[in-house]
Design a protein around this motif. Sequence first.
Motif, PDB file in Angstrom:
ATOM      1  N   GLY B  20       0.751  -1.070  -0.182  1.00 53.28           N
ATOM      2  CA  GLY B  20       0.126  -0.072   0.032  1.00 53.28           C
ATOM      3  C   GLY B  20       0.726   1.346  -0.044  1.00 53.28           C
ATOM      4  N   LYS B  21       2.177   1.296  -0.246  1.00 53.21           N
ATOM      5  CA  LYS B  21       3.103   2.291  -0.238  1.00 53.21           C
ATOM      6  C   LYS B  21       3.216   3.160  -1.603  1.00 53.21           C
ATOM      7  N   ARG B  22       3.188   2.156  -2.435  1.00 56.03           N
ATOM      8  CA  ARG B  22       3.588   2.670  -3.645  1.00 56.03           C
ATOM      9  C   ARG B  22       2.524   2.568  -4.969  1.00 56.03           C
ATOM     10  N   LEU B  23       2.514   3.280  -6.017  1.00 51.26           N
ATOM     11  CA  LEU B  23       1.697   3.072  -7.008  1.00 51.26           C
ATOM     12  C   LEU B  23       2.523   3.143  -8.194  1.00 51.26           C
ATOM     13  N   ALA B  24       2.147   1.980  -9.144  1.00 52.48           N
ATOM     14  CA  ALA B  24       3.108   1.968 -10.278  1.00 52.48           C
ATOM     15  C   ALA B  24       2.225   2.132 -11.206  1.00 52.48           C
ATOM     16  N   SER B  25       2.862   2.768 -12.403  1.00 55.51           N
ATOM     17  CA  SER B  25       1.971   3.051 -13.632  1.00 55.51           C
ATOM     18  C   SER B  25       3.002   3.077 -14.946  1.00 55.51           C
ATOM     19  N   CYS B  26       2.528   2.644 -15.951  1.00 53.23           N
ATOM     20  CA  CYS B  26       3.032   2.707 -17.306  1.00 53.23           C
ATOM     21  C   CYS B  26       2.845   3.729 -18.162  1.00 53.23           C
ATOM     22  N   VAL B  27       3.837   4.481 -18.778  1.00 54.00           N
ATOM     23  CA  VAL B  27       3.662   5.293 -19.927  1.00 54.00           C
ATOM     24  C   VAL B  27       4.519   4.600 -20.939  1.00 54.00           C
ATOM     25  N   GLN B  28       3.859   3.969 -21.987  1.00 53.08           N
ATOM     26  CA  GLN B  28       4.571   3.536 -23.181  1.00 53.08           C
ATOM     27  C   GLN B  28       5.652   2.376 -22.495  1.00 53.08           C
ATOM     28  N   TYR B  29       6.921   2.953 -22.571  1.00 53.79           N
ATOM     29  CA  TYR B  29       7.956   1.883 -22.161  1.00 53.79           C
ATOM     30  C   TYR B  29       8.469   2.378 -20.923  1.00 53.79           C
ATOM     31  N   ARG B  30       7.940   3.200 -20.273  1.00 55.10           N
ATOM     32  CA  ARG B  30       8.513   3.824 -18.832  1.00 55.10           C
ATOM     33  C   ARG B  30       7.624   3.086 -17.816  1.00 55.10           C
ATOM     34  N   LEU B  31       8.338   2.929 -16.666  1.00 57.07           N
ATOM     35  CA  LEU B  31       7.730   2.393 -15.561  1.00 57.07           C
ATOM     36  C   LEU B  31       7.828   3.580 -14.404  1.00 57.07           C
ATOM     37  N   VAL B  32       6.626   4.119 -14.027  1.00 61.39           N
ATOM     38  CA  VAL B  32       6.727   5.372 -13.143  1.00 61.39           C
ATOM     39  C   VAL B  32       6.506   4.681 -11.601  1.00 61.39           C
ATOM     40  N   ILE B  33       7.197   4.796 -10.691  1.00 60.06           N
ATOM     41  CA  ILE B  33       6.763   4.405  -9.215  1.00 60.06           C
ATOM     42  C   ILE B  33       6.697   5.733  -8.444  1.00 60.06           C
ATOM     43  N   ARG B  34       5.391   5.820  -7.870  1.00 59.50           N
ATOM     44  CA  ARG B  34       5.111   6.910  -7.240  1.00 59.50           C
ATOM     45  C   ARG B  34       4.597   6.621  -5.602  1.00 59.50           C
ATOM     46  N   ASP B  35       4.698   7.680  -5.040  1.00 56.84           N
ATOM     47  CA  ASP B  35       4.416   7.391  -3.607  1.00 56.84           C
ATOM     48  C   ASP B  35       2.871   7.385  -3.383  1.00 56.84           C
ATOM     49  N   VAL B  36       2.270   6.843  -2.579  1.00 55.75           N
ATOM     50  CA  VAL B  36       0.731   6.735  -2.675  1.00 55.75           C
ATOM     51  C   VAL B  36       0.160   8.348  -2.172  1.00 55.75           C
ATOM     52  N   ASN B  37       0.671   8.786  -1.282  1.00 54.22           N
ATOM     53  CA  ASN B  37       0.038   9.883  -0.526  1.00 54.22           C
ATOM     54  C   ASN B  37       0.548  11.085  -1.341  1.00 54.22           C
ATOM     55  N   THR B  38       1.538  11.216  -1.740  1.00 48.81           N
ATOM     56  CA  THR B  38       1.803  12.348  -2.204  1.00 48.81           C
ATOM     57  C   THR B  38       1.918  12.215  -3.872  1.00 48.81           C
ATOM     58  N   LEU B  39       1.904  11.187  -4.494  1.00 53.88           N
ATOM     59  CA  LEU B  39       2.071  10.944  -5.672  1.00 53.88           C
ATOM     60  C   LEU B  39       3.302  11.342  -6.574  1.00 53.88           C
ATOM     61  N   GLN B  40       4.278  11.710  -5.689  1.00 53.77           N
ATOM     62  CA  GLN B  40       5.588  12.191  -6.221  1.00 53.77           C
ATOM     63  C   GLN B  40       6.366  10.942  -6.852  1.00 53.77           C
ATOM     64  N   ILE B  41       6.861  11.342  -7.761  1.00 48.71           N
ATOM     65  CA  ILE B  41       7.735  10.161  -8.412  1.00 48.71           C
ATOM     66  C   ILE B  41       9.036   9.727  -7.713  1.00 48.71           C
ATOM     67  N   LEU B  42       8.910   8.544  -7.352  1.00 51.75           N
ATOM     68  CA  LEU B  42       9.943   7.988  -6.441  1.00 51.75           C
ATOM     69  C   LEU B  42      11.100   7.324  -7.533  1.00 51.75           C
ATOM     70  N   GLN B  43      10.475   6.704  -8.380  1.00 50.36           N
ATOM     71  CA  GLN B  43      11.714   6.176  -9.174  1.00 50.36           C
ATOM     72  C   GLN B  43      11.037   6.014 -10.716  1.00 50.36           C
ATOM     73  N   LEU B  44      11.627   5.958 -11.638  1.00 51.89           N
ATOM     74  CA  LEU B  44      11.511   5.802 -12.972  1.00 51.89           C
ATOM     75  C   LEU B  44      12.334   4.758 -13.803  1.00 51.89           C
ATOM     76  N   TYR B  45      11.762   3.898 -14.202  1.00 55.64           N
ATOM     77  CA  TYR B  45      12.442   2.911 -15.051  1.00 55.64           C
ATOM     78  C   TYR B  45      12.232   2.952 -16.514  1.00 55.64           C
ATOM     79  N   THR B  46      13.107   2.631 -17.329  1.00 53.46           N
ATOM     80  CA  THR B  46      13.035   2.484 -18.729  1.00 53.46           C
ATOM     81  C   THR B  46      13.189   1.200 -19.094  1.00 53.46           C
ATOM     82  N   CYS B  47      12.157   0.685 -19.663  1.00 56.43           N
ATOM     83  CA  CYS B  47      12.097  -0.803 -20.387  1.00 56.43           C
ATOM     84  C   CYS B  47      12.645  -0.681 -21.937  1.00 56.43           C
ATOM     85  N   LEU B  48      12.486  -1.776 -22.277  1.00 56.94           N
ATOM     86  CA  LEU B  48      13.337  -1.977 -23.823  1.00 56.94           C
ATOM     87  C   LEU B  48      11.977  -1.799 -24.612  1.00 56.94           C
TER      88      LEU B  48
END
Lengths: 560, 448
Positions: B20-48
């Motif tokens: 319950g702490k994080r929210l993961a969302s995908c934008v095309q080939y990027r994976l964005v991990i946000r914090d649940v309460n503030t929705l700030q981007i914590l991590q950003l990963y790029t897939c192939l």
Amino acid sequence: MGDWKTVTVPVLSSDSKNIFQYTSEKKMSPPSLNTQVLRLPLPSSKSMHTFFSAFCTEENIEQSISYLNRELTTLGFPSIYAESKGKELNLISVINCMNELLVLQHKNLRAQEEVEMQHLKLGSDMDHLQNCYAKLKEQLELSKREIVGLQERDRQLQSKNRSLHQLLKNEKDEVQKLQNIISSRATQYNHDMKRKEREYNKLKERLHQLVMNKKDKKIAMDVLNYVGRADGKRGAWRTDKTEARNEEEMYKALLNDYEQRQKQLLMENAELKKVLQQMKKEIISLLPPQKQKPKERSEDGPVLSDLEEDTGELNKENMWELSCETVREQLTNSIRKQWRMLKNHVEKLDNQVSRVHSGALNDKDVISREDHELETEKLELEIQQCKEMIKTQQQLLQQQLMSPCDDDTTLLLQDCYLLEERERLQEEWRLFREQKKNFEKERRNFTEAAIRLGLERKAFEEDRGAWLKQQFLSMTTDYKHSENMTTASAFLGSSDQDNRLMNSTSQQRKPHCTLSIPIPAEPCQTSQCISHNSSDAASKKPAGDKKPNQWEESDKEETE
Amino acid sequence: MNFSELFKLSGLLGKFSPDGKRLASCVQYRLVIRDVNTLQILQLYTCLDQIQYIEWSSDSLFILCAMYKRGIVQVWSLEQPDWHCKIDEGSAGLVASCWSPDGRHILNTTEFHLRITVWSLCTKSVSYIKYPKACQQGIAFTKDGRYMALAERRDCKDFISLFVCSDWQLLRHFDTETQDLFGIEWAPNGCVLAVWDTCLEYKILLYSLDGRLLSTYRAYEWSLGIKSIAWSPSSQFLAIGSYDEKVRILNHVTWKKITEFEHPATITNPKTIVYKEVEKSPSVDAERLSFPPRALASSLFSTQSKYDISQVPVSLQYVKPIADRANPKIGIGMLAFSTDNCFLATRNDNIPNAVWIWDIQKLKLFVVLEQLCAIQSFQWDPRQPRLAICTGNSKVYLWSPAGCVSVQVPMEGDFQILSLCWHSSGDSVALLSKDNFCVCYLEREEVK
């Protein structure tokens, strides 16, 4: 009616020419024997006159009289002659005959009228009947036509019914056929599917072989570093032991689940049984004490008594635990029986109520309204009295508790309360003692601090005295170097003072040893020094004070 | 109720982490991990490649991204952003990918369902499972994560294999009496496995954990059969939705039907409450909703709507399905029990605008919600009996036994909510549309 007899008047004499025929009133007579026919069916009075005069003339009086006599005698009248063979007329008999004839005539007229009336009536009846007949004939025709119509419709409906039946049968046949077709098609499809699937499996196998054979270097996992297991343990080899363990765990999980479920079901069962028992008791309590019971008992004899015993046993609490079939059945059967009895009882009451409403009162079973009301009032009064009694008793009880009393029970009660109080007091004592200890500790600390403070002060006084002495000496000896000296000595003094302070502090650590009281009186001589010293003392005091403060705080902390 | 701003999304891939702490969302080939309460981007990963599927591991430490076209699965760590893992299936292709319950193994289903490869992140071992069944729900894990059931097909016959997840040992292997197995699902207590047949045959089989057949249930023959099933959270009931527009409930003691729920187009029972969504004219200032939401900034182009209680008898909008096509839109397609086991929400596909809520304690129809548009999805709150519904417009609908409310998401432009996803605490809901998503934060006192 129209047939009238024509009476041919016989010829009276061959000589007479006036032979006539007597005709009917209504009709013309058929052709007569003589030519001379007297006419007119309805003779008028005039014609009657002529008619009458025509029968008897002056010439044929004797003949006409004898003729009349003959006629009358044949009709049953007495003879008009005075004697049997005479020519003289018996006037009385003639008059009687005339009267008789008149009477007869009247009678005949009346009869005729009656006959005519009847004739009219019969005629109208006949008309009426003819009309009825005509109407009935019409109706008959109509109903015959209707019947024909209905028959026709009936035939049509029957044919329709038959056709619908036929249709239904056809539909059913079709449905059956379709179902057969479906099932046959289903099997066909299944077969085809299986065939295709086998082919597909073969393709898959081939593809699998190709994929495996290719030894694709690409099929790989590229990982930075391997991660530890989630539970932190190391991976283990798969052995028989692990297999057995897995099986065991699986069975354990299953058994746990079953046990849980069984527990739940047992609980539910127990609750339901309790409810049933309660219901049974309540039903028994609801049922009125029936007088017919002993009769039933005697009739049914040992069977019922056994049942009663069993139900009595059932009422025992430990029987709830048993769940064997017979006990369960007995319980449910007994409840059913009692429920039926209750139902009958309620129905009886309903009947009684309805009877009461309809007005038929039964003295034994029904209580009159006034009696009922009286009873309720009585009961209410009783309730009130009981409540008041309870209140007074409560009050008395409270009073007894409040005030001391010589009774044993109250003493006991008091003892109980006292025990409670005593315990409370003990608790408070404990707390109090603890606090006392803490206070003593603090006091000791304070005294220590005070002693130390005192020692410090004494040391300080000593120093001060020494310093004053020095000052005094320095002042008296070297007046020129006084400033420098003083400054130097101030520094020195201060350093000396410091040293002495150090010494005094070191002395302080041994409170017991140093009690060489310095000159306390000397510091009052020089005001400067006093102020200085006081300032120092002041500076010291807070330092000194701080320490007990600190200790206080620490003590406080300790106590907290 | 507060709404966050819109963020980009693709593929309806927005998921909360299990803790319950994080929210993961995908934008095309990027994976964005946000914090649940503030929705700030914590991590950003790029897939192939474009991501088609993401899944959190059960301990929320890893997340996998599957790219089916390239046949690659990439795994990212949340603790160490530098850690990377790439699994390439190469020519074998990739059709589906999922985590094992311990969060350390990944099960990849290759193309044509040739095999399932079990990759381990802990060791260098790889396992293969042959002949997996190509069906909708072929893999099922028990809720406690100890056992896995896999549907297989060999020689035109269906089999079920039970594996122990800790060491992937085959526990049981048995055949099923199905024509063409369609799906399998474990009961929440992990002791009973429901196996149901293709929709051409109405047949559901119940197997115990040790492989014994407990019971078979067939409601009727010939007509199209089971469309969807749902277990109640206490494993007491099994609800089966079928193509004949009925839901049948089986009980766990005798596995016999205890009741049938019908979904007719006309509702006549006066005890049923029917809420009908009506458009409110935009000029009306006073918002007369059953539970008025806090003041929201309403955009000019979207109209507010509210719920009206319709008087019974009510006739619902009925859509006649096309008779010739396969997989007709008829029957009970969506089925969900509430987490407190008191309610069951269903959707009859030929009455696509209505949600039917059944009271399980009384086994009767409780509420019908009639919407203006077709229901896209609904989901129960994981903590309380509260149902969130979305119908493809920019409103989110919430129902609870106290009442229901229709809330307009205050966004500029078009925001058509196609899917939603509750947070595990029940405090927030993620609303997903084709291109965007937003998070709706619910306050505890609000809709109870």
